[in-house]
Design an enzyme around this catalytic site. Structure first.
Site, PDB file in Angstrom:
ATOM      1  N   VAL A 149       0.677  -1.255  -0.071  1.00  0.00           N
ATOM      2  CA  VAL A 149      -0.047  -0.068  -0.033  1.00  0.00           C
ATOM      3  C   VAL A 149       0.962   1.318  -0.045  1.00  0.00           C
ATOM      4  CG1 VAL A 149      -1.769   1.320   1.207  1.00  0.00           C
ATOM      5  CG2 VAL A 149      -1.771  -1.088   1.166  1.00  0.00           C
ATOM      6  N   LYS A 150       0.677   2.045  -1.112  1.00  0.00           N
ATOM      7  CA  LYS A 150       1.261   3.351  -1.110  1.00  0.00           C
ATOM      8  C   LYS A 150       0.737   4.401  -0.482  1.00  0.00           C
ATOM      9  CE  LYS A 150       4.347   4.583  -4.852  1.00  0.00           C
ATOM     10  NZ  LYS A 150       4.374   5.235  -6.399  1.00  0.00           N
ATOM     11  N   VAL A 151       1.303   5.143   0.406  1.00  0.00           N
ATOM     12  CA  VAL A 151       0.963   6.211   1.074  1.00  0.00           C
ATOM     13  C   VAL A 151       1.772   7.594   1.146  1.00  0.00           C
ATOM     14  CG1 VAL A 151       0.479   6.907   3.607  1.00  0.00           C
ATOM     15  CG2 VAL A 151       0.041   4.475   2.799  1.00  0.00           C
TER      16      VAL A 151
END
Ligand code: G3P
Length: 213
Positions: free
Chosen positions: A81-83
């Protein structure tokens, strides 16, 4: 050093994966929009080809990021998951860490941001070197600073060199010991090339033809 492809184009992933050297893919909302295909389907198709696919949340608040990230991570075990590197993003990183959800922090432009993301539990941080170069700074100096700082501490956060513009960025990142580089497709195609390889191979094959006659 791990090499990732920075794309949302599945044909490009399939081509580079066929070389046997591709470790992962990074996507972002701009790349997804450029291809115009369904987000989930695109990400899942990539997960069939590589073991690490970054899928970026688009919510800007903690609750929204948490909801999206938990949903994405349930799609496939290869999803990271890219945040974005914001205070809300830091909260999301901490939450994902407690749940064992792998994360990549994007839009990192300073050592202090890198440290915060690492302390919040990011598995990967993505400093954008090309955009720093575009802004008149030396992007690779940030990678040098991060790798130097990492030597003093026990962060297990991997440093992913993003916003790569040309093959020399990979050479420089490798010398600095960066863990990962993500490359646009056109830069990936340039990596195996060297003019002396081409002329050398031509001579070998010309000589072979003469020998066979
Ligand atoms: O992985 C981040 C990358 O996609 C940003 O690249 O070329 O838009 O600066 P760029």
């Amino acid at each position: 050093m791990k090499l990732f492809l920075d794309t949302a184009n599945i044909d490009h992933v399939a081509e580079i994966a066929s070389w046997g050297i591709l470790d992962g893919v990074t996507t972002n909302p701009s790349l997804i929009a450029k291809e115009g295909k369904d987000f989930k389907e695109t990400v899942l198709n990539m997960c069939d080809l590589v073991g690490c696919v970054s899928a970026q949340v688009t919510a800007e608040d903690f609750e929204g990021m948490k909801k999206q990230g938990e949903e994405y991570s349930g799609w496939h075990k290869h999803i990271v998951v890219k945040v974005p590197m914001t205070t809300e993003g830091l909260k999301a990183l901490s939450s994902f860490r407690t749940k064992g959800i792998r994360t990549n922090t994007t839009l990192v432009f300073s050592l202090n941001q890198a440290i915060l993301a690492a302390k919040a539990g990011a598995n990967i941080i993505s400093p954008f070197i090309g955009r720093l170069d575009d802004a008149g700074e030396e992007g690779m100096h940030l990678i040098a600073d991060i790798m130097a700082a990492w030597k003093h501490y026990d962060f297990d956060t991997e440093v992913l060199v993003a916003s790569v513009r040309h093959p020399d960025h990979i050479r420089e990142a490798a010398i600095l010991g960066a863990h990962i580089c993500t490359l646009p497709y056109d830069v990936f195609l340039k990596l195996p090339k060297h003019p002396l390889t081409d002329t050398g191979l031509k001579k070998f094959l010309d000589d072979w033809e003469k020998y066979k006659k």
